[in-house]
Design a protein around this motif. Structure first.
Motif, short mmCIF file in Angstrom:
data_model
loop_
_atom_site.label_atom_id
_atom_site.label_comp_id
_atom_site.label_asym_id
_atom_site.label_seq_id
_atom_site.Cartn_x
_atom_site.Cartn_y
_atom_site.Cartn_z
N UNK A 15 1.00 -1.11 0.09
CA UNK A 15 0.05 -0.18 -0.03
C UNK A 15 1.03 1.27 0.10
N UNK A 16 0.35 2.24 -0.81
CA UNK A 16 1.28 3.32 -0.89
C UNK A 16 0.50 4.58 -0.48
N UNK A 17 0.95 5.50 0.22
CA UNK A 17 0.17 6.61 1.15
C UNK A 17 0.96 7.98 0.73
N UNK A 18 0.51 8.80 0.27
CA UNK A 18 0.76 10.04 0.03
C UNK A 18 0.11 11.42 0.78
N UNK A 19 0.94 12.11 1.34
CA UNK A 19 0.22 12.94 2.39
C UNK A 19 -0.07 14.43 1.49
N UNK A 20 -0.66 15.32 2.30
CA UNK A 20 -1.21 16.54 1.74
C UNK A 20 -0.05 17.51 2.14
N UNK A 21 -0.36 18.75 1.66
CA UNK A 21 0.64 19.90 1.89
C UNK A 21 0.93 20.37 3.17
N UNK A 22 1.88 20.52 3.72
CA UNK A 22 2.52 20.90 5.10
C UNK A 22 2.85 19.78 5.73
N UNK A 23 2.25 18.37 5.28
CA UNK A 23 2.73 17.26 6.41
C UNK A 23 3.72 16.61 5.61
N UNK A 24 3.89 15.30 6.35
CA UNK A 24 4.92 14.40 5.80
C UNK A 24 4.29 12.96 6.13
N UNK A 25 4.96 12.02 6.18
CA UNK A 25 4.44 10.66 6.28
C UNK A 25 3.89 10.35 7.66
N UNK A 26 4.37 11.33 8.63
CA UNK A 26 3.65 11.00 9.77
C UNK A 26 2.12 11.42 9.85
N UNK A 27 1.58 12.14 9.02
CA UNK A 27 0.07 12.20 8.63
C UNK A 27 -0.58 10.88 8.83
N UNK A 28 0.13 9.93 8.51
CA UNK A 28 -0.43 8.63 8.46
C UNK A 28 -0.17 7.58 9.68
N UNK A 29 0.17 8.32 10.80
CA UNK A 29 0.52 7.53 11.96
C UNK A 29 -0.21 6.47 12.38
N UNK A 30 -1.74 6.49 12.14
CA UNK A 30 -2.79 5.58 12.58
C UNK A 30 -2.87 4.57 11.48
N UNK A 31 -3.01 5.42 10.18
CA UNK A 31 -3.50 4.64 8.91
C UNK A 31 -2.37 3.37 8.81
#
Length: 230
Positions: A15-31
């Motif tokens: 699975x590939x995750x791509x965050x939004x502006x201002x964020x980074x991979x940590x925006x997906x800390x629960x997902x």
């Protein structure tokens, strides 16, 4: 540009995750961990100008080219939020995941007057208290992460999006089976555009009561809306 990535899990499916502006991979800390628990090897990027990835020129096409250079083609699932959704849509024909999910994607940037890319750039210096007040449903850990990611973010990435304001960037149709996941209400995809996306072959689902960063506002609702897609 090769992007910095973070991986959760060791499953056979990717699975590939791509965050939004201002964020980074940590925006997906629960997902990320939740998908790993479902048997995925989850790869989340830091877009250029974000997190630990390199800096340089910025445009949606360059963001998309970076995904193609960094991520494996043929993943089971690709999921992009906001700017990450726009970026994924520009790379999906080359990445060719089996399924794509676009979470409140930045396909129409007709924002209210006084709330353009320049305002996004000013969030670079937003204090923790302001972030918490603007996102009352976020857990404290997400507020802390937002403060940290803003510290690493190159705010000129927002200015690079100025020329997209008012443009209709809705895809003509899904390249692969695709879900569009919307906030309630979505400030980007209104009801008319949601109906148009359905006509074009996208499945569209709304997470009731959730704000733009759906997974942080309502993680359980976010995951439930992915039923049948993950």
């Amino acid at each position: 540009m090769q992007l910095n990535t973070h991986t959760w899990g060791e499953g056979d499916r990717i699975a590939l995750l791509v965050h939004g502006i201002m964020a980074d991979h940590r925006a997906w800390r629960t997902v990320g961990p939740a998908l790993a628990d479902r048997g995925y090897r989850v790869i989340a990027v830091d877009l250029r100008g974000h997190g630990l990835s390199g800096r340089g020129e910025y445009s949606p096409q360059l963001f998309a080219d970076d995904l193609v250079e960094t991520l494996p083609a043929g993943a089971e699932l690709a999921l992009g939020h906001s700017l990450g959704g726009l970026t994924l849509s520009l790379a999906v024909d080359r990445l060719r995941p089996r399924r794509a999910v676009y979470s409140d994607p930045a396909w129409h940037l007709e924002l209210p007057d006084g709330f353009g890319p320049e305002v996004f750039a000013q969030f670079k210096s937003a204090p923790r208290e302001q972030i918490a007040a603007m996102n009352p449903r976020w857990e404290p850990a997400d507020v802390d992460i937002e403060v940290a990611t803003l510290g690493l973010w190159d705010e000129t990435t927002a200015l690079a999006l100025t020329g997209l304001r008012g443009q209709d960037l809705l895809p003509a149709g899904p390249v692969v089976p695709s879900l569009v996941q919307l906030a309630d209400p979505s400030l980007i995809i209104d009801e008319a555009r949601a109906a148009l996306l359905r006509e074009r072959g996208f499945e569209v689902r709304t997470v009731k009561g959730a704000g733009h960063t759906i997974q942080r506002d309502d993680f359980d609702g976010f995951m439930a809306s992915l039923d049948g897609w993950i």
